[in-house]
Every structure is written in C-alpha cells, then in structure tokens.
Design a protein around this motif. Structure first.
Motif, PDB file in Angstrom:
ATOM      1  N   THR A  12       0.797  -1.228   0.000  1.00  0.00           N
ATOM      2  CA  THR A  12       0.000   0.000   0.000  1.00  0.00           C
ATOM      3  C   THR A  12       0.830   1.278   0.000  1.00  0.00           C
ATOM      4  OG1 THR A  12      -0.120  -0.058   2.410  1.00  0.00           O
ATOM      5  CG2 THR A  12      -1.931  -1.109   1.200  1.00  0.00           C
ATOM      6  N   CYS A  13       2.156   1.172   0.169  1.00  0.00           N
ATOM      7  CA  CYS A  13       2.960   2.392   0.292  1.00  0.00           C
ATOM      8  C   CYS A  13       4.382   2.158  -0.220  1.00  0.00           C
ATOM      9  CB  CYS A  13       3.008   2.847   1.746  1.00  0.00           C
ATOM     10  SG  CYS A  13       3.867   1.692   2.839  1.00  0.00           S
ATOM     11  N   SER A  14       5.167   3.219  -0.215  1.00  0.00           N
ATOM     12  CA  SER A  14       6.549   3.103  -0.692  1.00  0.00           C
ATOM     13  C   SER A  14       7.384   2.210   0.219  1.00  0.00           C
ATOM     14  CB  SER A  14       7.189   4.479  -0.837  1.00  0.00           C
ATOM     15  OG  SER A  14       7.215   5.148   0.405  1.00  0.00           O
ATOM     16  N   GLY A  15       7.034   2.142   1.497  1.00  0.00           N
ATOM     17  CA  GLY A  15       7.732   1.239   2.414  1.00  0.00           C
ATOM     18  C   GLY A  15       7.501  -0.218   2.036  1.00  0.00           C
ATOM     19  N   CYS A  16       6.266  -0.524   1.660  1.00  0.00           N
ATOM     20  CA  CYS A  16       5.929  -1.880   1.198  1.00  0.00           C
ATOM     21  C   CYS A  16       6.734  -2.203  -0.058  1.00  0.00           C
ATOM     22  CB  CYS A  16       4.445  -1.981   0.866  1.00  0.00           C
ATOM     23  SG  CYS A  16       3.316  -1.699   2.235  1.00  0.00           S
ATOM     24  N   MET A  17       6.775  -1.237  -0.962  1.00  0.00           N
ATOM     25  CA  MET A  17       7.497  -1.418  -2.209  1.00  0.00           C
ATOM     26  C   MET A  17       8.970  -1.705  -1.939  1.00  0.00           C
ATOM     27  SD  MET A  17       7.578   1.106  -5.514  1.00  0.00           S
ATOM     28  CE  MET A  17       8.563   2.393  -4.779  1.00  0.00           C
ATOM     29  N   ALA A  18       9.556  -0.975  -1.005  1.00  0.00           N
ATOM     30  CA  ALA A  18      10.971  -1.171  -0.672  1.00  0.00           C
ATOM     31  C   ALA A  18      11.208  -2.542  -0.056  1.00  0.00           C
ATOM     32  CB  ALA A  18      11.438  -0.072   0.277  1.00  0.00           C
ATOM     33  N   LYS A  19      10.312  -2.982   0.834  1.00  0.00           N
ATOM     34  CA  LYS A  19      10.473  -4.305   1.455  1.00  0.00           C
ATOM     35  C   LYS A  19      10.441  -5.420   0.425  1.00  0.00           C
ATOM     36  CE  LYS A  19       8.513  -5.512   5.319  1.00  0.00           C
ATOM     37  NZ  LYS A  19       7.517  -5.734   6.387  1.00  0.00           N
ATOM     38  N   VAL A  20       9.479  -5.341  -0.485  1.00  0.00           N
ATOM     39  CA  VAL A  20       9.350  -6.373  -1.515  1.00  0.00           C
ATOM     40  C   VAL A  20      10.540  -6.315  -2.470  1.00  0.00           C
ATOM     41  CG1 VAL A  20       7.960  -7.139  -3.486  1.00  0.00           C
ATOM     42  CG2 VAL A  20       6.852  -6.547  -1.330  1.00  0.00           C
ATOM     43  N   THR A  21      10.937  -5.120  -2.863  1.00  0.00           N
ATOM     44  CA  THR A  21      12.082  -4.968  -3.763  1.00  0.00           C
ATOM     45  C   THR A  21      13.335  -5.566  -3.143  1.00  0.00           C
ATOM     46  OG1 THR A  21      11.158  -2.983  -4.771  1.00  0.00           O
ATOM     47  CG2 THR A  21      13.531  -3.309  -4.997  1.00  0.00           C
ATOM     48  N   ASN A  22      13.606  -5.231  -1.891  1.00  0.00           N
ATOM     49  CA  ASN A  22      14.797  -5.757  -1.211  1.00  0.00           C
ATOM     50  C   ASN A  22      14.747  -7.269  -1.075  1.00  0.00           C
ATOM     51  OD1 ASN A  22      15.910  -3.211  -0.933  1.00  0.00           O
ATOM     52  ND2 ASN A  22      15.076  -2.901   1.110  1.00  0.00           N
ATOM     53  N   ALA A  23      13.571  -7.796  -0.742  1.00  0.00           N
ATOM     54  CA  ALA A  23      13.434  -9.245  -0.567  1.00  0.00           C
ATOM     55  C   ALA A  23      13.677  -9.984  -1.879  1.00  0.00           C
ATOM     56  CB  ALA A  23      12.041  -9.570  -0.025  1.00  0.00           C
ATOM     57  N   VAL A  24      13.062  -9.515  -2.953  1.00  0.00           N
ATOM     58  CA  VAL A  24      13.175 -10.210  -4.235  1.00  0.00           C
ATOM     59  C   VAL A  24      14.570 -10.029  -4.829  1.00  0.00           C
ATOM     60  CG1 VAL A  24      12.244 -10.374  -6.576  1.00  0.00           C
ATOM     61  CG2 VAL A  24      10.694 -10.097  -4.638  1.00  0.00           C
ATOM     62  N   THR A  25      15.166  -8.865  -4.639  1.00  0.00           N
ATOM     63  CA  THR A  25      16.513  -8.616  -5.147  1.00  0.00           C
ATOM     64  C   THR A  25      17.534  -9.568  -4.529  1.00  0.00           C
ATOM     65  OG1 THR A  25      15.972  -6.302  -5.525  1.00  0.00           O
ATOM     66  CG2 THR A  25      18.294  -6.836  -5.457  1.00  0.00           C
ATOM     67  N   SER A  26      17.256 -10.046  -3.328  1.00  0.00           N
ATOM     68  CA  SER A  26      18.191 -10.947  -2.644  1.00  0.00           C
ATOM     69  C   SER A  26      18.172 -12.368  -3.208  1.00  0.00           C
ATOM     70  CB  SER A  26      17.884 -10.986  -1.143  1.00  0.00           C
ATOM     71  OG  SER A  26      16.667 -11.664  -0.902  1.00  0.00           O
ATOM     72  N   VAL A  27      17.187 -12.684  -4.048  1.00  0.00           N
ATOM     73  CA  VAL A  27      17.084 -14.024  -4.631  1.00  0.00           C
ATOM     74  C   VAL A  27      18.165 -14.190  -5.714  1.00  0.00           C
ATOM     75  CG1 VAL A  27      15.618 -15.603  -5.956  1.00  0.00           C
ATOM     76  CG2 VAL A  27      14.615 -14.180  -4.149  1.00  0.00           C
ATOM     77  N   ALA A  28      18.848 -15.317  -5.666  1.00  0.00           N
ATOM     78  CA  ALA A  28      19.921 -15.593  -6.628  1.00  0.00           C
ATOM     79  C   ALA A  28      19.411 -15.506  -8.065  1.00  0.00           C
ATOM     80  CB  ALA A  28      20.501 -16.977  -6.376  1.00  0.00           C
ATOM     81  N   GLY A  29      20.148 -14.774  -8.894  1.00  0.00           N
ATOM     82  CA  GLY A  29      19.820 -14.663 -10.304  1.00  0.00           C
ATOM     83  C   GLY A  29      18.975 -13.461 -10.674  1.00  0.00           C
ATOM     84  N   VAL A  30      18.382 -12.788  -9.675  1.00  0.00           N
ATOM     85  CA  VAL A  30      17.553 -11.619  -9.960  1.00  0.00           C
ATOM     86  C   VAL A  30      18.461 -10.427 -10.254  1.00  0.00           C
ATOM     87  CG1 VAL A  30      15.888  -9.977  -9.009  1.00  0.00           C
ATOM     88  CG2 VAL A  30      15.610 -12.428  -8.582  1.00  0.00           C
ATOM     89  N   ASP A  31      18.241  -9.803 -11.414  1.00  0.00           N
ATOM     90  CA  ASP A  31      19.036  -8.636 -11.801  1.00  0.00           C
ATOM     91  C   ASP A  31      18.371  -7.329 -11.407  1.00  0.00           C
ATOM     92  OD1 ASP A  31      21.096 -10.149 -13.008  1.00  0.00           O
ATOM     93  OD2 ASP A  31      19.866 -10.389 -14.799  1.00  0.00           O
ATOM     94  N   ASP A  32      17.041  -7.273 -11.507  1.00  0.00           N
ATOM     95  CA  ASP A  32      16.322  -6.052 -11.180  1.00  0.00           C
ATOM     96  C   ASP A  32      14.880  -6.398 -10.854  1.00  0.00           C
ATOM     97  OD1 ASP A  32      15.966  -3.342 -10.767  1.00  0.00           O
ATOM     98  OD2 ASP A  32      15.852  -2.819 -12.890  1.00  0.00           O
TER      99      ASP A  32
END
Length: 68
Positions: A12-32
């Motif tokens: 619902t907010c930019s904080g949510c967006m940042a949490k999801v972005t950081n979590a998914v970025t940590s997955v091996a092979g994810v570039d962006d």
C-alpha cells in the motif's frame, strides 16, 4: 532477458514497495525488480531463469502474499 510478473497482495505504500524490492533482489539470479503499487505487480528481471519458489518465498518472508 527473462521477465516474470507476480501479483502481490497487501502493498500500500513506498515502504511496502521497498520491502518487496529488497526481498526479491536478494534471490539468486535476480538482476532487477520493478514494483507497481497501484496494480500490485512485481516484475522480476533476470538474464537467466530464476527459481519461482524462491521468489514467492522471499515475498512471503517480507510479509506479503502472492496472488495465485
């Protein structure tokens, strides 16, 4: 380049967006990662296939749910 799109519930907010972005970025092979709060879409960009289960687990661990 591979693109996988997930619809994530509960962002619902930019904080949510940042949490999801950081979590998914940590997955091996994810570039962006591109997150659209309005639609709930999370687009995972990678040069090689990324394990779908790991992306879903990262989103869940961040406190959100991937719509089926």
């Amino acid at each position: 380049m591979d693109n996988n799109v997930y619809v994530v519930k509960g962002m619902t907010c930019s904080g949510c967006m940042a949490k999801v972005t950081n979590a998914v970025t940590s997955v091996a092979g994810v570039d962006d990662v591109d997150v659209d709060i309005t639609t709930g879409e999370v687009t995972v960009l990678s040069d090689a296939p990324v394990d779908d289960r790991l992306v879903r687990a990262a989103i869940n661990q961040a406190g959100y749910e991937v719509a089926s």
